[in-house]
Scaffold this active site. Structure first.
Site, PDB file in Angstrom:
ATOM      1  CG  ASP A  64      -2.824 -19.310 -20.975  1.00 52.30           C
ATOM      2  OD1 ASP A  64      -1.820 -18.866 -20.035  1.00 52.30           O
ATOM      3  OD2 ASP A  64      -3.968 -18.893 -20.861  1.00 52.30           O
ATOM      4  CB  THR A  97      -3.018 -21.398 -15.652  1.00 51.49           C
ATOM      5  OG1 THR A  97      -2.319 -21.209 -16.752  1.00 51.49           O
ATOM      6  CG2 THR A  97      -3.660 -20.252 -15.047  1.00 51.49           C
ATOM      7  CB  THR A  98       0.775 -24.810 -17.558  1.00 48.45           C
ATOM      8  OG1 THR A  98       0.271 -23.963 -18.622  1.00 48.45           O
ATOM      9  CG2 THR A  98       1.055 -26.034 -18.119  1.00 48.45           C
ATOM     10  CG  ASP A 387       0.954 -15.334 -18.391  1.00 50.96           C
ATOM     11  OD1 ASP A 387      -0.261 -15.101 -18.038  1.00 50.96           O
ATOM     12  OD2 ASP A 387       1.108 -16.345 -19.157  1.00 50.96           O
TER      13      ASP A 387
END
Length: 535
Positions: A64, A97-98, A387
């Site tokens: 994550d 986010t990545t 997520d």
């Protein structure tokens, strides 16, 4: 000739450092690229994990993006801006986010090339803003209407690669069905979703149910452990006479006086329990201490009781059952009680019991018990489910999804190259550079899957002429129709990634002076072959 004897003017404090001009820009871009490169290998279902070891030796394994950034705590100011971006994406959208961090790095990588060509920073920032707006238009044009089946595919895509679910399809279906069931007026209250983790059994034993759980057992073995049509009281009140009187000083001189004191204490507790009985309470959850003697009276009254219940669980119970949280038992009335069709204690693992509260007065509560053989697995599954919940909720807001696997990125990239031809100045180069940055997202997916990136990109660009749904299926290791393969992303989340990544890149590019009054730790300076961005 006039000699200038003027003394130098010192503005900065001792120990301060200053980096300005092109060097400041290069350092900031370097920090962003380093973070992007760290996270790039975690992108997609075939991405790798990172092992994080803190100062006391605790180990965490995760892929994550936000967790990696948060745990490593980069000290560079530009890196902190990117961490803030990841935090916003995680809190607001629960996923992406990545992708956001990688996109910032790729945009700034292209900006660095443009700067080397002599293009002014102001022109680059303006061109990137134009590119962002065009990209958002394209995302609207290629959006797919999202009903229940599409929501399931969004959840499935979000969870894939973030754990070892052996039943990914079943889990995605159950999760979306449960989320839609607890939806009220088109809204899902995430505060009413509780995820608990239990080590033991396989991931297929993960439970999703519309109820509230309390991770406590019933106080006494003789108390009721199964109550139908429950009347529930929620207290933040110590039912312990000694604790209530701990500030008082009582002088006892004879055995008779001591016995009278004990009798008075017992009577006080009996009166408190009788107050519950008179109000009609059959189930009690208390955030405070309950003495052994009071437990005895509660058992005699037949009230299912749990003590030291967490404040968050009390809040969830209050919303679900309609009970008011009472701070003084003397003020409790029947109007403060909540309702639930069934309250019972159940063993969820060896010698571990939870209390389940089902058929609550109000809908909108969801309980998820994650099972896994190790802490690492349950941690990963918790992140995957969080997520997926975020992705589904954001998709539900406008009922629009996008083809995954980099399909949307390539569609936007192709549109940007066509759009760039309308310009004859340097802005054309900037827009094409932004298109290059977008193309690196599916390239990273393909690389992590061990695919030939040049072959994939060539094939992908060609196939996009047939359909904008064509993307990289890293499981099949081929370019295919993402909608048909059930690989979908949330449009809301994707648009947020594009907007925030472009804005952060622009902010970093506008910085031409960095003044620090404390020593800064180089980002990546201790990695072999990695330049120190402060030098």
């Amino acid at each position: 000739m006039v000699q200038n004897n003027q003394q130098p003017l010192i503005v900065l404090a001792d120990g301060s450092t200053r980096t300005s001009g092109s060097q400041a820009t290069k350092n900031n871009i370097m920090a962003a690229k380093l973070l992007s490169n760290v996270l790039k290998t975690t992108l997609g279902p075939r991405g790798m994990d990172k092992m994080l070891i803190n100062s006391i030796g605790d180990v965490k394994i995760t892929n994550d993006g936000y967790t990696v950034l948060k745990e490593t705590e980069p000290d560079h100011p530009a890196a902190k801006m990117i961490v803030d971006l990841a935090k916003m994406q995680e809190e607001e959208y629960g996923d992406g986010t990545t992708t956001a961090v990688v996109l910032v790095g790729e945009i700034l990588k292209e900006a660095e090339k443009l700067i080397e060509q002599g293009i002014p920073t102001s022109t680059i920032v303006k061109g990137f803003e134009e590119s962002k707006n065009k990209t958002l238009e394209v995302l609207d044009e290629i959006a797919i209407p999202a009903q229940e089946e599409e929501l399931i595919n969004v959840a499935r895509t979000s969870m894939s690669g973030k754990g070892s679910f052996t039943n990914l399809d079943k889990m995605a279906k159950e999760l979306v069905e449960a989320l839609l069931n607890v939806e009220e007026d088109g809204q899902i209250d995430q505060d009413m979703i509780k995820i608990r983790k239990i080590h033991g059994e396989g991931t297929e034993d993960t439970e999703i149910s519309e109820c509230v759980t309390v991770d406590k057992n019933v106080l006494e073995s003789e108390m009721p452990k199964d109550v139908k049509d429950a009347k529930i009281a929620l207290l933040q009140y110590p039912m312990d006479a000694r604790e209530l009187q701990n500030d008082a000083k009582i002088k006892l001189t004879t055995p008779g006086e001591y016995q009278a004191y004990l009798d008075k204490e017992a009577q006080m507790l009996q009166d408190e329990v009788q107050k519950l009985v008179d109000a009609g309470v059959t189930v009690l959850f208390n955030n405070k201490k309950i003495s052994d003697l009071c437990q005895h009276y509660l058992t005699k009254a037949g009230i299912l009781t749990a003590k030291r219940v967490k404040a968050g669980d009390l809040e969830r119970l209050s919303k679900a059952t309609g009970a008011n949280i009472v701070n003084d038992i003397k003020e409790l009335t029947s109007d403060d009680l909540g309702e639930a069709g069934h309250v019972y204690e159940r063993e969820v693992f060896e010698d571990r019991e939870y209390i389940f509260i089902e058929d609550c007065k109000y809908a909108g509560v969801l309980n998820i018990i994650i099972r896994g053989s190790t802490k690492h697995i349950t941690d990963q599954l918790e992140q995957a489910i969080n997520d997926a919940i975020g992705a589904v909720i954001k998709t539900r807001q406008d009922d629009k999804a996008l083809p995954g696997g980099g399909a949307a990125d390539i569609a936007a990239s192709k549109a940007l190259r066509k759009y760039a031809n309308k310009f004859t100045d340097k802005e054309q180069l900037v827009i094409k550079a932004y298109a290059d940055a977008l193309e690196q997202l599916p390239v990273a997916l393909a690389k992590n899957a061990g695919m030939d990136t040049i072959d994939v990109l060539t094939k992908l660009l060609a196939k996009q002429n047939e359909s904008t749904n064509m993307g990289v299926n890293v499981i099949k290791r081929d370019v295919s129709d993402m909608k048909a393969d059930k690989i979908l992303d949330s449009q809301n989340s994707k648009k947020a990634i594009v907007e925030s990544a472009t804005e952060i890149a622009g902010e970093i590019l506008r910085i031409d002076d960095v003044v620090s009054t404390k020593p800064m730790t180089p980002v990546g300076g201790d990695m072999p072959g990695t330049p120190n961005p402060y030098m």
